[in-house]
Design a protein around this motif. Structure first.
Motif, PDB file in Angstrom:
ATOM      1  N   THR A 136      91.091  -9.925 -13.904  1.00 16.65           N
ATOM      2  CA  THR A 136      90.360  -8.855 -13.912  1.00 16.65           C
ATOM      3  C   THR A 136      89.986  -8.599 -14.982  1.00 16.65           C
ATOM      4  O   THR A 136      88.484  -8.268 -15.644  1.00 16.65           O
ATOM      5  CB  THR A 136      91.614  -7.886 -13.588  1.00 16.65           C
ATOM      6  OG1 THR A 136      91.531  -8.709 -11.979  1.00 16.65           O
ATOM      7  CG2 THR A 136      90.485  -6.823 -13.184  1.00 16.65           C
ATOM      8  N   ALA A 137      91.290  -8.169 -16.391  1.00 18.75           N
ATOM      9  CA  ALA A 137      90.181  -8.302 -17.767  1.00 18.75           C
ATOM     10  C   ALA A 137      89.802  -8.969 -17.991  1.00 18.75           C
ATOM     11  O   ALA A 137      88.633  -8.420 -19.096  1.00 18.75           O
ATOM     12  CB  ALA A 137      92.013  -7.917 -18.641  1.00 18.75           C
ATOM     13  N   GLU A 168      81.399  -9.986 -18.355  1.00 17.95           N
ATOM     14  CA  GLU A 168      80.414  -9.114 -18.108  1.00 17.95           C
ATOM     15  C   GLU A 168      80.348  -8.316 -19.116  1.00 17.95           C
ATOM     16  O   GLU A 168      78.651  -8.592 -19.770  1.00 17.95           O
ATOM     17  CB  GLU A 168      81.014  -8.650 -17.463  1.00 17.95           C
ATOM     18  CG  GLU A 168      81.422  -9.508 -15.361  1.00 17.95           C
ATOM     19  CD  GLU A 168      81.288  -8.264 -14.271  1.00 17.95           C
ATOM     20  OE1 GLU A 168      81.707  -6.718 -14.315  1.00 17.95           O
ATOM     21  OE2 GLU A 168      81.761  -8.937 -13.830  1.00 17.95           O
ATOM     22  N   ALA A 169      80.853  -7.973 -19.848  1.00 14.79           N
ATOM     23  CA  ALA A 169      80.458  -6.955 -20.821  1.00 14.79           C
ATOM     24  C   ALA A 169      79.642  -7.961 -22.898  1.00 14.79           C
ATOM     25  O   ALA A 169      78.821  -7.279 -22.746  1.00 14.79           O
ATOM     26  CB  ALA A 169      81.851  -6.039 -21.595  1.00 14.79           C
ATOM     27  N   ALA A 219      86.105  -8.649 -16.824  1.00 19.45           N
ATOM     28  CA  ALA A 219      85.381  -7.621 -17.476  1.00 19.45           C
ATOM     29  C   ALA A 219      84.713  -7.653 -18.472  1.00 19.45           C
ATOM     30  O   ALA A 219      83.781  -7.058 -19.159  1.00 19.45           O
ATOM     31  CB  ALA A 219      86.473  -6.443 -17.130  1.00 19.45           C
ATOM     32  N   GLY A 228      79.867 -12.969 -10.492  1.00 19.10           N
ATOM     33  CA  GLY A 228      79.714 -11.377 -10.411  1.00 19.10           C
ATOM     34  C   GLY A 228      78.218 -11.085 -11.227  1.00 19.10           C
ATOM     35  O   GLY A 228      77.362 -11.736 -10.776  1.00 19.10           O
TER      36      GLY A 228
END
Length: 303
Positions: free
Chosen positions: A179-180, A186-187, A183, A301
């Motif tokens: 999950t991290a 995506e950043a 994220a 995503g």
């Protein structure tokens, strides 16, 4: 013919008649044409400003208002590493037959080492290891002991379908890591999109503080007993597809999580671990090795 043209036919004829009666130089537009040109200019200005003239659909406006395109450069080679932390195959838990000093070991640990080293033959020590790891991890635990005492020292890899790999994929510890990671990716994609170029060859999450990987009993007895805390993590991109219009992506990732199957003086708190330590550091023919979880994941995503 649209109703709009029918409703203005009579008016247009009157304007054309008036224009024919007006004296003008050749090529000069009549009053109606000049007025209509001003109206058209106004409509175009409204469209370019994003304000739709009354009764007009917004499709053209949306097309004109579309932001500048984002260019996408694919990776020249795959897989491509985007994160690296720590490493395996070094340190005091990976040396062997080196008679490590017991300086700093408490009295209980020293007693365990003395008992293992002076009262047990190698066969007994190996059985102590097999008993404890067998209780925790079954046949997979016995396989670890046999590989250690076999003395080859080669790395054991565990993919998605393996006993340890499938347990890791289902664990809460790996879920937090995955999950991290997504994220952070995506950043990074969002930041690249802001510059107008998404380049797979420069995509990286190297500076991100991803959570550590340390498996507990809640993740599975086999993971805890054989691996527990880990020492190295590498993350690679195996595939990446980016749609710059919808700002969406699909990605394939490879997680390489490693741990030394070896012990040092910090591990001397049970008879089986003392047996492990004596076999590794005071007896020949037993080599520590690396366990590596080789886990593949895919995700999608937006950014």
């Amino acid at each position: 013919m649209p109703d709009f043209l029918y409703s203005n036919k009579a008016g247009n004829q009157r304007r054309e008649s008036t224009d024919r009666q007006t004296t003008r130089r050749p090529g000069e537009p009549g009053r109606y044409l000049s007025a209509q040109s001003r109206v058209n200019d106004g409509k175009i200005r409204h469209i370019l400003r994003g304000a739709s003239p009354k009764g007009q659909t917004s499709g053209l406006i949306q097309r004109l208002a579309t932001p500048g395109a984002i260019s996408v450069s694919p990776c020249s080679t795959l897989p491509r590493q985007i994160f690296n932390r720590g490493g395996c195959g070094g340190g005091t838990d990976f040396t062997h037959n080196d008679f490590q000093s017991l300086s700093g070991v408490d009295a209980a640990g020293r007693a365990l080492v003395w008992q293992a080293d002076n009262l047990s033959i190698d066969f007994r020590l190996r059985n102590d290891m097999r008993l404890e790891l067998g209780l925790l991890a079954g046949s997979e635990g016995w396989r670890m002991v046999d590989h250690f005492t076999g003395g080859s020292g080669t790395t054991l890899s565990h993919d998605n379908s393996s006993t340890l790999g499938s347990a890791a994929l289902a664990s809460a510890t790996f879920t937090r890591l995955n999950t991290a990671t997504l994220a952070a990716i995506e950043a990074a994609l969002t930041a690249m999109a802001g510059s107008g170029v998404i380049d797979c060859n420069t995509l990286s999450i190297a500076g991100v503080g991803l959570p550590g990987v340390s498996f507990s009993f809640s993740d599975g007895f086999a993971l805890k007993g054989i691996i527990g805390g880990t020492q190295g993590l590498r993350i690679r991109i195996t595939s990446l597809a980016v749609d710059p219009v919808s700002r969406s992506y699909e990605i394939g990732l490879q997680y390489l999580i490693c741990d030394d199957f070896g012990v040092d003086t910090a591990d001397l708190y049970s008879p089986a671990l003392a047996a492990f330590w004596v076999l590794q550091h005071r007896r020949s023919g037993n080599l520590p090795f690396i366990n590596e979880l080789d886990l593949s994941q895919s995700a999608s995503g937006s950014f």
